[in-house]
Design an enzyme around this catalytic site. Sequence first.
Site, PDB file in Angstrom:
ATOM      1  N   HIS A 239       0.816  -1.206   0.000  1.00  0.00           N
ATOM      2  CA  HIS A 239       0.000   0.000   0.000  1.00  0.00           C
ATOM      3  C   HIS A 239       0.860   1.271   0.000  1.00  0.00           C
ATOM      4  CE1 HIS A 239      -0.433  -0.266   4.712  1.00  0.00           C
ATOM      5  NE2 HIS A 239       0.825  -0.254   4.321  1.00  0.00           N
ATOM      6  N   ASN A 240       0.337   2.289  -0.655  1.00  0.00           N
ATOM      7  CA  ASN A 240       0.901   3.644  -0.702  1.00  0.00           C
ATOM      8  C   ASN A 240       2.173   3.766  -1.546  1.00  0.00           C
ATOM      9  OD1 ASN A 240      -1.095   4.356   1.294  1.00  0.00           O
ATOM     10  ND2 ASN A 240       0.288   3.515   2.841  1.00  0.00           N
TER      11      ASN A 240
END
Length: 344
Positions: A239-240
């Site tokens: 994620h991210n």
Amino acid sequence: MLPTRTLKELAGYLGGKVLGDENLAVNGLAPLENAGPDKITFLANPRYASKVAETGAGAVLMAPGGERYGRNVIEVANPYLGFAKLLTLFYTQPHPPLGVLAGAVVGSGVSLGEGISVYPGACIGNNVTIGNRTVIHSGAVLYEGAVIGDDCVIHANAVIRDRCRIGNRCILQPGAVIGSDGFGYAPDGRSYYRIPQIGIVMLEDDVEIGANSCIDRAALEVTLIRRGTKLDNLVQIAHNCQIGEDCMIVSQVGISGSAKIGNHVTLAGQVGVAGHLSIGDNVMVGAQSGVPSSLEANAGYSGSPTMPHKEWLRAMAVVPRLPELKKTVNALEKRIAELESKLK
């Protein structure tokens, strides 16, 4: 039936030059060793130049200045790229528009572009947008609010989770997952509290995702894969993360959360990248390397932990000699001890 093209036509298509019979017609490609007179072959590696003399191909695609051995030749600056373009020309045909076939499930509020194909067993959630000429194969699942651009191919059993966005001309191979929950948990005593992952994944144009690769949705904002980047099979993007343009990420690479990868970066097989770091533009990282900290641009790295590639080569040259060196050190220590005892 495969189309037939003259060497003159192929040279025009590739921006190359014919040496020999420009009116010779061929109907496809074949390897140097197996090509017949109706096929064109290619020489991308000069190491195999002698095979040009032995090939039965009608013509050879090769770099300027190479030995022809009397063969018909199309000279191009990049024979491997030319080979790829000719494969596309001879063997890749536009997908016929079939519409939504019986057995596909389509929710409410769905926007379907022109010339699409949705195969039986595909499941399209509510308020999904699908662009023109996009193909959705059997078993693919598009969650609510997903957006897919024009000319995409979503292969069997791929999953695009809610609100994720796919650009134009993207390809998802079978089993790819876009927008799975990020691996986020807050310690709570001896247990862990699940952190909702409310962001999305965005793939820009011309991105390709290999089979069974997973890209996790951001905790709050966007996990971003920029234009032209290609992922091999079995790649994990946490994620991210932000992955730059025209990157090549090879099988079994794992990139931890919030890492930022620059443009034109190559991560070879089984590279592991720690989270919250940056890798600069034009970096190459060798297979099975571990990247624990940020890497400067325009360089090659290898090893675990990573070091400049040339330093790693020197270090690896020593490794096979370590047992011998240990014996030498032990012998020297013994002699030093003997000398010290005589001096006392």
